[in-house]
Each structure stands twice: as structure tokens, then as C-alpha cells.
Enzyme design. Structure first.
Site, PDB file in Angstrom:
ATOM      1  N   THR A 138       0.833  -1.212   0.000  1.00 14.78           N
ATOM      2  CA  THR A 138       0.000   0.000   0.000  1.00 14.78           C
ATOM      3  C   THR A 138       0.864   1.258   0.000  1.00 14.78           C
ATOM      4  N   GLY A 176       3.359  -3.278   8.306  1.00 17.79           N
ATOM      5  CA  GLY A 176       3.755  -3.500   9.699  1.00 17.79           C
ATOM      6  C   GLY A 176       5.263  -3.616   9.775  1.00 17.79           C
ATOM      7  N   GLU A 414      -6.045  -5.881   4.015  1.00 12.29           N
ATOM      8  CA  GLU A 414      -6.208  -6.995   3.054  1.00 12.29           C
ATOM      9  C   GLU A 414      -7.397  -6.751   2.140  1.00 12.29           C
TER      10      GLU A 414
HETATM   11  C1  LIG Z   1      -7.989 -18.979  13.735  1.00  9.69           C
HETATM   12  C2  LIG Z   1      -7.184 -18.265  12.673  1.00  9.69           C
HETATM   13  C3  LIG Z   1      -6.197 -17.341  13.260  1.00  9.69           C
HETATM   14  C4  LIG Z   1      -5.416 -16.657  12.158  1.00  9.69           C
HETATM   15  C5  LIG Z   1      -4.597 -15.591  12.707  1.00  9.69           C
HETATM   16  C6  LIG Z   1      -3.893 -14.820  11.678  1.00  9.69           C
HETATM   17  C7  LIG Z   1      -4.713 -13.693  11.122  1.00  9.69           C
HETATM   18  C8  LIG Z   1      -3.909 -12.653  10.518  1.00  9.69           C
HETATM   19  C9  LIG Z   1      -3.862 -11.431  11.337  1.00  9.69           C
HETATM   20  C10 LIG Z   1      -2.909 -10.511  10.702  1.00  9.69           C
HETATM   21  C11 LIG Z   1      -2.675  -9.329  11.493  1.00  9.69           C
HETATM   22  C12 LIG Z   1      -2.134  -8.270  10.960  1.00  9.69           C
HETATM   23  C13 LIG Z   1      -1.711  -8.240   9.556  1.00  9.69           C
HETATM   24  C14 LIG Z   1      -2.201  -7.048   8.808  1.00  9.69           C
HETATM   25  C15 LIG Z   1      -1.954  -7.367   7.385  1.00  9.69           C
HETATM   26  C16 LIG Z   1      -2.476  -6.316   6.471  1.00  9.69           C
HETATM   27  C17 LIG Z   1      -1.692  -6.417   5.203  1.00  9.69           C
HETATM   28  C18 LIG Z   1      -2.269  -5.651   4.055  1.00  9.69           C
HETATM   29  O1  LIG Z   1      -3.247  -4.983   4.142  1.00  9.69           O
HETATM   30  S1  LIG Z   1      -1.423  -5.864   2.605  1.00  9.69           S
HETATM   31  C19 LIG Z   1      -2.223  -4.860   1.436  1.00  9.69           C
HETATM   32  C20 LIG Z   1      -3.530  -5.437   1.011  1.00  9.69           C
HETATM   33  N1  LIG Z   1      -4.036  -4.715  -0.100  1.00  9.69           N
HETATM   34  C21 LIG Z   1      -5.117  -5.078  -0.703  1.00  9.69           C
HETATM   35  O2  LIG Z   1      -5.762  -6.027  -0.321  1.00  9.69           O
HETATM   36  C22 LIG Z   1      -5.475  -4.296  -1.925  1.00  9.69           C
HETATM   37  C23 LIG Z   1      -6.904  -4.526  -2.348  1.00  9.69           C
HETATM   38  N2  LIG Z   1      -7.041  -4.399  -3.764  1.00  9.69           N
HETATM   39  C24 LIG Z   1      -6.950  -5.440  -4.622  1.00  9.69           C
HETATM   40  O3  LIG Z   1      -6.735  -6.587  -4.225  1.00  9.69           O
HETATM   41  C25 LIG Z   1      -7.129  -5.126  -6.071  1.00  9.69           C
HETATM   42  O4  LIG Z   1      -6.826  -3.797  -6.339  1.00  9.69           O
HETATM   43  C26 LIG Z   1      -8.527  -5.457  -6.581  1.00  9.69           C
HETATM   44  C27 LIG Z   1      -8.840  -6.929  -6.329  1.00  9.69           C
HETATM   45  C28 LIG Z   1      -9.574  -4.599  -5.886  1.00  9.69           C
HETATM   46  C29 LIG Z   1      -8.566  -5.199  -8.081  1.00  9.69           C
HETATM   47  O5  LIG Z   1      -7.521  -5.903  -8.684  1.00  9.69           O
HETATM   48  P1  LIG Z   1      -6.645  -5.254  -9.867  1.00  9.69           P
HETATM   49  O6  LIG Z   1      -5.742  -6.272 -10.448  1.00  9.69           O
HETATM   50  O7  LIG Z   1      -6.042  -4.011  -9.371  1.00  9.69           O
HETATM   51  O8  LIG Z   1      -7.763  -4.832 -10.846  1.00  9.69           O
HETATM   52  P2  LIG Z   1      -8.351  -5.514 -12.053  1.00  9.69           P
HETATM   53  O9  LIG Z   1      -9.693  -4.901 -12.244  1.00  9.69           O
HETATM   54  O10 LIG Z   1      -7.348  -5.393 -13.124  1.00  9.69           O
HETATM   55  O11 LIG Z   1      -8.521  -7.059 -11.665  1.00  9.69           O
HETATM   56  C30 LIG Z   1      -8.663  -7.851 -12.728  1.00  9.69           C
HETATM   57  C31 LIG Z   1      -9.027  -9.264 -12.485  1.00  9.69           C
HETATM   58  O12 LIG Z   1      -8.208  -9.890 -11.520  1.00  9.69           O
HETATM   59  C32 LIG Z   1      -9.002 -10.590 -10.585  1.00  9.69           C
HETATM   60  N3  LIG Z   1      -8.284 -10.617  -9.318  1.00  9.69           N
HETATM   61  C33 LIG Z   1      -7.980  -9.573  -8.552  1.00  9.69           C
HETATM   62  N4  LIG Z   1      -7.307 -10.010  -7.467  1.00  9.69           N
HETATM   63  C34 LIG Z   1      -7.170 -11.330  -7.605  1.00  9.69           C
HETATM   64  C35 LIG Z   1      -6.564 -12.345  -6.795  1.00  9.69           C
HETATM   65  N5  LIG Z   1      -5.993 -12.053  -5.623  1.00  9.69           N
HETATM   66  N6  LIG Z   1      -6.618 -13.616  -7.237  1.00  9.69           N
HETATM   67  C36 LIG Z   1      -7.232 -13.926  -8.386  1.00  9.69           C
HETATM   68  N7  LIG Z   1      -7.825 -13.022  -9.199  1.00  9.69           N
HETATM   69  C37 LIG Z   1      -7.794 -11.745  -8.796  1.00  9.69           C
HETATM   70  C38 LIG Z   1     -10.271  -9.782 -10.558  1.00  9.69           C
HETATM   71  O13 LIG Z   1     -11.335 -10.543 -10.056  1.00  9.69           O
HETATM   72  C39 LIG Z   1     -10.439  -9.451 -12.009  1.00  9.69           C
HETATM   73  O14 LIG Z   1     -10.922 -10.623 -12.661  1.00  9.69           O
HETATM   74  P3  LIG Z   1     -11.635 -10.519 -14.086  1.00  9.69           P
HETATM   75  O15 LIG Z   1     -11.882 -11.951 -14.455  1.00  9.69           O
HETATM   76  O16 LIG Z   1     -10.717  -9.809 -15.024  1.00  9.69           O
HETATM   77  O17 LIG Z   1     -12.898  -9.776 -13.849  1.00  9.69           O
HETATM   78  C1  LIG Z   2      -3.814  -1.839  10.730  1.00  4.77           C
HETATM   79  C2  LIG Z   2      -3.474  -1.862   9.272  1.00  4.77           C
HETATM   80  C3  LIG Z   2      -2.418  -2.645   8.848  1.00  4.77           C
HETATM   81  C4  LIG Z   2      -2.031  -2.631   7.513  1.00  4.77           C
HETATM   82  N1  LIG Z   2      -0.947  -3.365   7.117  1.00  4.77           N
HETATM   83  C5  LIG Z   2      -0.517  -3.278   5.848  1.00  4.77           C
HETATM   84  C6  LIG Z   2       0.670  -3.970   5.432  1.00  4.77           C
HETATM   85  O1  LIG Z   2       1.302  -4.657   6.211  1.00  4.77           O
HETATM   86  N2  LIG Z   2       1.077  -3.834   4.149  1.00  4.77           N
HETATM   87  C7  LIG Z   2       0.396  -3.079   3.250  1.00  4.77           C
HETATM   88  O2  LIG Z   2       0.834  -3.000   2.103  1.00  4.77           O
HETATM   89  N3  LIG Z   2      -0.737  -2.432   3.592  1.00  4.77           N
HETATM   90  C8  LIG Z   2      -1.198  -2.507   4.863  1.00  4.77           C
HETATM   91  N4  LIG Z   2      -2.351  -1.840   5.241  1.00  4.77           N
HETATM   92  C9  LIG Z   2      -3.064  -1.038   4.260  1.00  4.77           C
HETATM   93  C10 LIG Z   2      -4.400  -1.638   3.873  1.00  4.77           C
HETATM   94  O3  LIG Z   2      -4.230  -2.753   3.059  1.00  4.77           O
HETATM   95  C11 LIG Z   2      -5.250  -0.575   3.173  1.00  4.77           C
HETATM   96  O4  LIG Z   2      -5.505   0.450   4.127  1.00  4.77           O
HETATM   97  C12 LIG Z   2      -6.528  -1.167   2.650  1.00  4.77           C
HETATM   98  O5  LIG Z   2      -6.272  -2.013   1.568  1.00  4.77           O
HETATM   99  C13 LIG Z   2      -7.574  -0.104   2.260  1.00  4.77           C
HETATM  100  O6  LIG Z   2      -7.064   0.814   1.360  1.00  4.77           O
HETATM  101  P1  LIG Z   2      -7.147   2.378   1.602  1.00  4.77           P
HETATM  102  O7  LIG Z   2      -6.668   2.655   2.970  1.00  4.77           O
HETATM  103  O8  LIG Z   2      -6.416   3.005   0.483  1.00  4.77           O
HETATM  104  O9  LIG Z   2      -8.665   2.747   1.534  1.00  4.77           O
HETATM  105  P2  LIG Z   2      -9.432   3.362   0.317  1.00  4.77           P
HETATM  106  O10 LIG Z   2      -9.346   2.382  -0.830  1.00  4.77           O
HETATM  107  O11 LIG Z   2      -8.982   4.744   0.068  1.00  4.77           O
HETATM  108  O12 LIG Z   2     -10.913   3.361   0.886  1.00  4.77           O
HETATM  109  C14 LIG Z   2     -11.600   4.540   1.332  1.00  4.77           C
HETATM  110  C15 LIG Z   2     -13.071   4.453   0.927  1.00  4.77           C
HETATM  111  O13 LIG Z   2     -13.186   4.432  -0.482  1.00  4.77           O
HETATM  112  C16 LIG Z   2     -14.014   3.367  -0.895  1.00  4.77           C
HETATM  113  N5  LIG Z   2     -13.535   2.810  -2.173  1.00  4.77           N
HETATM  114  C17 LIG Z   2     -12.251   2.674  -2.595  1.00  4.77           C
HETATM  115  N6  LIG Z   2     -12.224   2.055  -3.790  1.00  4.77           N
HETATM  116  C18 LIG Z   2     -13.489   1.798  -4.141  1.00  4.77           C
HETATM  117  C19 LIG Z   2     -14.096   1.148  -5.248  1.00  4.77           C
HETATM  118  N7  LIG Z   2     -13.385   0.629  -6.231  1.00  4.77           N
HETATM  119  N8  LIG Z   2     -15.445   1.048  -5.258  1.00  4.77           N
HETATM  120  C20 LIG Z   2     -16.174   1.524  -4.242  1.00  4.77           C
HETATM  121  N9  LIG Z   2     -15.657   2.136  -3.158  1.00  4.77           N
HETATM  122  C21 LIG Z   2     -14.336   2.266  -3.102  1.00  4.77           C
HETATM  123  C22 LIG Z   2     -13.898   2.324   0.218  1.00  4.77           C
HETATM  124  O14 LIG Z   2     -15.033   1.479   0.240  1.00  4.77           O
HETATM  125  C23 LIG Z   2     -13.785   3.192   1.458  1.00  4.77           C
HETATM  126  O15 LIG Z   2     -15.080   3.519   1.871  1.00  4.77           O
HETATM  127  C24 LIG Z   2      -2.746  -1.851   6.576  1.00  4.77           C
HETATM  128  C25 LIG Z   2      -3.845  -1.079   7.011  1.00  4.77           C
HETATM  129  C26 LIG Z   2      -4.201  -1.084   8.343  1.00  4.77           C
HETATM  130  C27 LIG Z   2      -5.361  -0.226   8.782  1.00  4.77           C
END
Ligand SMILES: CCCCCCCCCC/C=C\CCCCCC(=O)SCCNC(=O)CCNC(=O)[C@H](O)C(C)(C)COP(=O)(O)OP(=O)(O)OC[C@H]1O[C@@H](n2cnc3c(N)ncnc32)[C@H](O)[C@@H]1OP(=O)(O)O
Ligand SMILES: Cc1cc2nc3c(=O)[nH]c(=O)nc-3n(C[C@H](O)[C@H](O)[C@H](O)COP(=O)(O)OP(=O)(O)OC[C@H]3O[C@@H](n4cnc5c(N)ncnc54)[C@H](O)[C@@H]3O)c2cc1C
Length: 646
Positions: A138, A176, A414
């Protein structure tokens, strides 16, 4: 032991131990989990209640604990991945650890994306914790993957990639372990031979291996947050940082700069799918903890009066049962859905490793949808549990404020939940395939017979009342038909397209319908998986009590979404009126087993860390003792008196 809670346990109609075995997956697993929980008696894990510490002290205590966990892991000889997870979840309690990202994202990315040579180099370093990693995806300005700005440009003359954050918005933000890690998996747009090939993962060293000083890279902590005080979420600015060609995961660039396409570009996103799958189980765990606290407390708390008799337990108030028992049912439902999600993840990722990518889109859609559905429900559920404990729920001693603050970002990280729900393209695609006569397999197969069973707005009175609200299989069928809301979403898109809107605008103008369809699909999955689980449970007493919970879960969901069921003509108005009556009967049936049902989750007191949720029910004396430990009570007269009041 508090006499109320003793009485509650005597009232149970089933064997609690046997239900614990079902939740754990067998007696052997329960035995082993309990053995692992004994590590909490180790004095090296003694710590100050984090609520009495500053952020910096909390971070330090968490780092110490993370280091102890690793040392003890070796001492206790725990090496099986599932057992490591159990051990860490027990020791971590209600808080996160500073090395969490290393385990949940850095290591899994290495395991799934390193080739043989890279595995040989990086895995020993990462599993011995010489390399401490984070996952930097991110950015300050974007989370949407195609919008990410960080670049990795291949320089064939030096065989290096040059990583660059060209703008303020491209600074990596949130990963993190900003202070803890010395390496990161960095997601960047790959450029080679002047062309962009989309996001790829690179291993970047951030800090010196001996001194931990940052290399010429700007890296640090982003400051205090809503919760997550133990975690040093960080920033990372890369200014033309050079890394060897070998540090690109899955190595898609040849020495001459030629790009070799992967089997699927989406494989780079695999770690996110993994965590989303885990978050379903985490939702179940946190919902179970919250219910344990609120229900045990409600059994020992007496307040007001129902009749002119001694004050009743607050658990006897119908409204208290209505707040808590549907959540208890949800905790059980999500436990079984969590088991399903884990099994599905490992089954499909096994196939992917063998080169069969056919189920990757379904895995992505299911994990994204269920992650959003279960975390949203749990997030609001924790708050209901807290409120149901009155004033004492507001005290940090209850653990409920911490559970909420630590859990709530699951709705954001996520993949923000709305964005995850909008990954319904798969649902709409499946609907169109089914409509074109293709036979769908798996969880989407219910769409096969939609053509015969159109769910449209009907005057409810025009439809026969086929649903028996006491019959779970009828309720599952109703949820299935409601899930055909995807039809409305698909139609909305179609209507927008007919107005000559672009595909993208048509999609955005139908987004509310799409999220509703996704929610209905997930809800159907949960009701179905809960009901399916019942057929595996042979013990009649347990089967009976879980059937009651499953009925409550299903009927409560219908009551909350009555508009959908009525509009689709799935239930009649008289049936809708019967549902609250039946719900009240179910609350009465669950009441005698409520404490036993939370006992079956089997959280040791140290894991629950809640004065209100204590197994012995001795709440008041321990609340008093906890308050006396508040740092404000360290001296009889606080120094502020001398400084400002005197
Ligand atoms: C008991 C159990 C205990 C367990 C304990 C452990 C728990 C863990 C606790 C952890 C604690 C702390 C950790 C915190 C971690 C946080 C880390 C993060 O947040 S990392 C950053 C995460 N970021 C995101 O998740 C970003 C979200 N956005 C996206 O994933 C993508 O932008 C999107 C999916 C919204 C769009 O994809 P994108 O490729 O940008 O856009 P397209 O429109 O081109 O997608 C096209 C196509 O791809 C398919 N797609 C997308 N993603 C996937 C995928 N992952 N796998 C397969 N396919 C995917 C999508 O559906 C589209 O398909 P089409 O067929 O073309 O329509
Ligand atoms: C505690 C914590 C830990 C994290 N750890 C990590 C990490 O380890 N590594 C890492 O890379 N990232 C990490 N992140 C980042 C995290 O993955 C992002 O914050 C998350 O994916 C949401 O993205 P954003 O903050 O840009 O929100 P935004 O995407 O800006 O969302 C803001 C608003 O816009 C809306 N919105 C955005 N896009 C759309 C759309 N396409 N259609 C409709 N509505 C939309 C959402 O619904 C929401 O209401 C962490 C975040 C937190 C809070």
C-alpha cells in the site's frame, strides 16, 4: 466459584467437552491445544497489562514477547505450522505482535513465490529470523493495485532493478514492522525495455544486518492509530535503490531484459488471498471470545427486577438474550465456515501449485466475499457484546474495547470490505454462464436452476407459502433463492448499458446492487455450511443444541433482511410475522445452555484476559483488584496535585 455460574453449568443439556472436540476437529487436537496453552504458565511470558503502558513501552514489550516466543518455540519443540499458529495465538492473547507481518505475509510470500535458488538463499535466513521481513504494498495515495506508483526498472548493464518512489503519494504506507524489519517484500510496477509489465514483488534490504541502521532509505513508524499499538506500521521511501536481478520473486526478467509472462499475473496476489482466508477463522475466534465474555458476565450480573423477587441475572432479560444469542449462533456458524475456508484454500492452492489454475478466480471471489462478510459482522458484534455489559464493558479490564480496536482494521486491511464485496464480477460472470445454459460446478451451482426459479418481485400474497420456517432445509433453500439477487445486479448493469453508458459506469451505477448480491451470496454460504455441518454431528444432545443455534442464525438473518425475502416472494407476510415468535421460542431453548455453549470454546482465562469473562465468574473482587493496579494509583497523591492544584 460464583454460585450463579456453577448453576448455569449444571443446567447444560450436553457434554461440553464433546462439543469442544468438534470445534477443534477431534480429541487429539483438543489435547494438544491444551498442552500448548500451558506455555502461558511460563514466567518468561509474564507481562504488564498493555493498557497500563505507553505506546513505546507497549511496542518494546511486544518485541520482547515476540523474541521470547521464538526462543521458546525451539525450547518446547513446536514445529508443525498449525501448532505454531495455535501457540502464537495463545501467547499473543488479544493483541498483535511486532513480528506478525514476518509470519503472515513475508514468509508465505517467500514460500509461494521463490524459485529453487531463491528458496535456498532466503528461506534459511527468514526462518532463522536473521532476516525480519515486512510486506510493503500500500502507498500513501493508493491501495488499488493498478494505481500503485512505485517502480522497479531493470538496468541490464548492472543486472539490477532500480526501485523508486517518485512522488509523495508513492511512499509505501502501512506495512507493519517499520522499525522491526530489516527486509521487505516490495510490490512495484516492473519496467523493462521501456515497457510496464504491472505489479511484481521484489526483496529489498532496508536495514544493516548488524547495526539495524537504515540503509540509504527513508523508513519509520507512521504514528499512533485506533489500535494496533504493538505494531509499528511503517513508511518506506525508496530513492533509486538498487537491488540485484535475483531479488525479483518468480524471476520474470531475463538477463537481457526480456520479460517472461507468468502463468497468471494474479499469482503475485497470492499472499493476500491466503490472509483473507485466515481472516474468516479469525472472525470466528474473536466473535467466540466476545460472546464468552458477555454471556459469562450476564450470568453473574444481577440488575433491576422482572417480578418482585430478588434481582434476576441480566441473562434472563429477553432483550439481553436477543442481543447475545444470535451472536453466539454467529460464532458457531463462522467457526464452521472458517474450517471450510481453510480447507478450500489448501485444496485449491495445492492444485495451483500443480499448475491447475482453473479454480483461482473462485478462490479469490469466495475468500474476498467471506472475509468482508465475516469481519463486518464480527466487528459490529463485538460492540454489541461490549454494550451488553453496561459500564463495565467500557472498562479495558473487560477486554472488549481491545478486542474491538484490534479487530476493526480487518474490515480495512487486506482489501477494504466494500471493495472486496465488489469482487462480484465472478458472481455476475457465473450468472451469465448459467443463463447461457452452462452447468456450473461447486458453490455457484445453485445458479444452474435459476432460470426455472426466477426470483422476482411478486406480491407475496400471490405466492404459495412453501417454506416451513421450522425446517432448516427450507430456510437454506430460501437463502439460496435470495442469493439470486445477483440477477437484479446483472439486470441493473444491463439496463445501464442500454442507456449507452460505458461498461465501467454501468458497473459503478450498479455497485449497491452488486454489494447486496455479494452479501446475499455469502449469507447463503454461511447458512448452508452451518446446516451441512449438523449432518456430521452424531451426538444427539449436541446436534439438538446446534440445530437450535442454526435455526436462530437463519431466522434472525431473515428478520434483519425481511425486505429481500418479502420482495422476492420467498416468504409471506403471515410467515414473516411468525418469525419473531419462533425467535423468542429459540431464545428460551438456548438460555439454559448459553454458558455451556461459550465454555465449549475453551478459552483459558489468560487467553481471554477479561475480568468480566473469568471462568470462575468472580468479577467484582477482581475488577477492584485490577483498578488498584492502575498507574494513577502508584502514589496516594499524584504529582499533578503538587504541580497544578496545590
Ligand atoms: C484462527 C485463525 C487465526 C489466524 C490468525 C492470523 C490472522 C492474521 C492477522 C494478521 C494481522 C495483521 C496483519 C495485517 C496485514 C495487512 C496487510 C495488508 O493490508 S497488505 C495490502 C492489502 N491490499 C489489498 O488487499 C489491496 C486490495 N485491492 C486489490 O486486491 C485489487 O486492487 C482489486 C482486487 C480490488 C482489483 O484488482 P486489480 O488487479 O487491481 O484490478 P483488475 O480490475 O485489473 O482485476 C482484474 C481481475 O483480476 C481478478 N483478481 C484480482 N485479485 C485477484 C486475486 N488475488 N486472485 C485472483 N484473481 C484476482 C479480478 O477478479 C479481475 O478478474 P476478471 O476476471 O478480469 O474480472
Ligand atoms: C492496521 C493496518 C495494517 C495494515 N498493514 C498493511 C501492510 O502490512 N502492508 C500493506 O501493504 N498495507 C497494509 N495496510 C493497508 C491496507 O491494506 C489498506 O488500508 C486497505 O487495503 C484499504 O485501502 P485504503 O486505505 O487506500 O482505503 P481506500 O481504498 O482509500 O478506501 C476509502 C473508501 O473508499 C471506498 N472505495 C475505494 N475504492 C473503491 C471502489 N473501487 N469502489 C467503491 N468504493 C471504493 C472504500 O469502500 C472506502 O469507503 C494496513 C492497514 C491497516 C489499517
Amino acid at each position: 466459584m460464583n454460585p450463579d455460574i456453577v448453576k448455569e453449568r449444571q443446567n447444560a443439556s450436553f457434554d461440553v467437552q464433546k462439543l469442544t472436540y468438534i470445534l477443534d476437529g477431534g480429541p487429539e487436537k483438543t489435547k494438544r491445544r491444551r498442552e500448548i496453552s500451558l506455555v502461558l504458565n511460563d514466567p518468561d511470558f509474564d507481562e504488564e497489562d498493555p493498557n497500563f503502558l505507553s505506546r513505546s513501552e507497549r511496542y518494546e514489550q511486544a518485541v520482547r514477547k515476540s523474541a521470547q516466543m521464538i526462543l521458546k518455540l525451539r525450547e518446547y519443540g513446536i514445529s508443525d505450522p498449525a501448532e505454531i499458529n495455535c501457540y502464537k495465538s495463545v501467547v499473543r492473547g488479544n493483541f498483535h505482535e511486532s513480528l506478525g507481518l514476518h509470519y503472515v505475509m513475508f514468509l508465505p510470500t517467500l514460500y509461494s513465490q521463490c524459485d529453487q535458488e531463491q528458496s535456498k538463499k532466503w528461506l534459511p535466513l527468514a526462518t532463522s529470523f536473521e532476516v525480519l521481513g515486512t510486506y510493503a504494498q500500500t502507498e500513501l495515495g493508493h491501495t488499488h493495485l493498478r494505481g500503485l506508483e512505485t517502480t522497479a526498472t531493470f538496468d541490464p548493464t548492472t543486472q539490477e532493478f532500480v526501485l523508486n518512489s517518485p512522488t509523495v503519494t508513492s511512499i509505501k504506507w502501512w506495512p507493519g514492522a517499520g522499525k522491526t524489519s530489516n527486509h521487505a517484500v516490495v510490490l512495484a510496477q516492473l519496467y523493462t525495455r521501456g515497457k510496464c509489465h504491472g505489479l511484481h514483488a521484489f526483496i529489498v534490504q532496508l536495514r544493516h544486518m548488524d547495526t539495524h541502521e537504515p540503509l540509504p532509505i527513508l523508513v519509520g513508524d507512521i504514528g499512533p492509530k485506533f489500535g494496533f499499538s504493538e505494531v509499528d506500521n511503517g513508511f518506506l521511501k525508496l530513492d533509486h535503490v538498487r537491488i540485484p536481478r535475483e531479488n525479483m520473486l518468480m524471476k520474470h526478467v531475463e538477463p537481457d531484459g526480456r520479460y517472461v509472462k507468468p502463468a497468471s499475473a494474479k499469482l503475485t496476489y497470492g499472499t493476500m488471498v491466503f490472509i483473507r482466508s485466515l481472516l474468516v477463522g479469525l472472525s470466528a475466534l474473536v466473535m467466540a471470545k466476545s460472546c464468552t465474555i458477555a454471556i459469562r458476565y450476564s450470568a453473574v450480573r444481577h440488575q433491576s427486577e422482572i417480578r418482585s423477587e430478588p434481582e434476576p441475572q441480566i441473562l434472563d432479560y429477553q432483550t439481553q438474550q436477543y442481543k447475545l444469542f444470535p451472536l453466539l449462533a454467529t460464532a458457531y456458524a463462522f467457526s464452521f465456515v472458517g474450517q471450510y475456508m481453510t480447507e478450500t484454500y489448501y485444496r485449491i492452492s495445492g492444485d495451483i501449485n500443480q499448475g491447475d489454475l482453473s479454480e483461482l478466480p473462485e478462490l479469490h471471489a469466495v475468500s474476498a466475499g467471506l472475509k468482508a462478510f465475516t469481519t463486518w459482522t464480527t466487528n459490529t458484534g463485538i460492540e454489541v457484546c461490549r454494550m451488553s455489559c453496561g459500564g463495565h464493558g467500557y472498562s479495558r479490564s473487560s477486554a472488549l474495547p481491545d478486542l474491538y480496536a484490534e479487530f476493526t482494521p480487518t474490515c480495512t486491511y487486506e482489501g477494504e470490505n466494500t471493495v472486496m464485496m465488489l469482487q462480484t464480477a465472478y458472481l455476475v460472470k457465473s450468472y451469465r454462464q448459467a443463463k447461457a445454459g452452462e452447468q456450473l460446478r461447486g458453490i455457484m451451482s445453485y445458479l444452474n436452476d435459476m432460470e426455472q426459479r426466477h426470483v422476482r418481485a411478486h406480491p407475496a400474497s400471490a405466492r404459495p407459502a412453501l417454506v416451513d420456517i421450522n425446517d432448516l432445509s427450507d430456510l437454506v433453500e430460501s437463502y439460496k433463492l435470495r442469493a439470486a439477487l445477483v440477477e437484479s445486479a446483472a439486470k441493473s448493469i444491463q439496463q445501464e448499458l442500454q442507456k449507452r453508458r460505458s461498461h465501467e459506469d454501468a458497473w459503478n451505477n450498479s455497485a449497491i446492487d452488486l454489494v447486496k448480491a455479494s452479501d446475499a451470496h455469502c449469507h447463503y454460504m454461511v447458512v448452508k455450511l452451518f446446516t451441512d455441518k449438523l449432518s456430521e454431528i452424531g451426538d444427539p444432545d449436541i446436534n439438538l443444541v446446534l440445530t437450535t443455534l442454526a435455526q436462530l442464525y437463519a431466522l434472525h438473518g431473515i428478520a434483519l433482511n425481511s425486505g429481500d425475502f418479502l420482495q422476492a416472494g420467498l416468504l409471506t407476510v403471515p410467515q414473516m410475522q411468525q418469525i419473531p415468535v419462533r425467535i423468542k421460542e429459540l431464545l428460551c431453548l438456548i438460555r439454559p445452555n448459553a454458558v455451556a455453549l461459550v465454555d465449549a470454546f475453551d478459552f483459558p482465562d489468560k487467553v481471554l484476559s477479561s475480568v468480566l469473562g473469568r471462568y470462575d465468574g468472580n468479577v467484582y473482587e477482581n475488577l477492584f483488584e485490577w483498578a488498584r493496579r492502575s498507574p494513577l494509583n502508584a502514589t496516594e497523591v499524584h504529582e499533578s496535585f503538587h504541580k497544578y492544584l496545590k
